[in-house]
Design an enzyme around this catalytic site. Structure first.
Site, PDB file in Angstrom:
ATOM      1  CD  GLU A  55     -85.034-140.961  19.053  1.00 48.79           C
ATOM      2  OE1 GLU A  55     -85.399-140.379  18.004  1.00 48.79           O
ATOM      3  OE2 GLU A  55     -83.845-141.175  19.315  1.00 48.79           O
ATOM      4  CB  CYS A  78     -79.499-136.892  18.777  1.00 52.52           C
ATOM      5  SG  CYS A  78     -81.046-136.038  19.113  1.00 52.52           S
TER       6      CYS A  78
END
Length: 146
Positions: A55, A78
């Site tokens: 990401e 995360c």
């Protein structure tokens, strides 16, 4: 977006994630694509430990204007700071509109916490797009206990 487009973009994220092997290990080989106005404008995959997750890599390639962006990511972003900052917090900070997540991360420190951060931050989310295929691809790399 129609179902065929959604599946296409998640498939591109899955293919992008495969580029992460073997340098990403012991992290899982995650892929992410950034879509604006029906077009992929950036791609990312997990880098070697201590460097960008998928990401963060993809978002680093996008100019500051996040208006109307959608992310397709194979694994739940995360939630915690480790060697790198939290991807979920980065997504919220960059004001991404929507995130499609293939599967939840079974790792106990993250399992659902990344999604919670996205929801709290006002990011629309959907889970489960191409989940079966992604699970097969990532299963050997996922941590299910600490």
């Amino acid at each position: 977006m129609d179902t065929a487009s959604l599946r296409f973009f998640m498939k591109q994220a899955l293919l992008e994630g495969r580029k992460a092997l073997p340098h990403c290990l012991p992290n899982p080989p995650i892929g992410c694509v950034v879509v604006k106005n029906g077009q992929i404008i950036a791609k990312g995959h997990t880098q070697k430990p201590g460097e960008h997750h998928a990401e963060a890599m993809a978002l680093s390639l996008v100019p500051e204007d996040m208006d109307g962006l959608t992310l397709f990511v194979t694994l739940e972003p995360c939630s915690f700071q480790g060697r790198t900052p939290s991807c979920a917090k980065t997504i919220v900070a960059r004001k991404v509109k929507k995130v499609f997540v293939g599967i939840l991360d079974p790792y106990p420190r993250n399992n659902g916490a990344g999604m919670d951060l996205l929801h709290t931050g006002g990011v629309e989310t959907e889970i489960g797009l191409l989940a079966e295929e992604i699970e097969k691809d990532l299963n050997a790399y996922l941590i299910r206990q600490e």
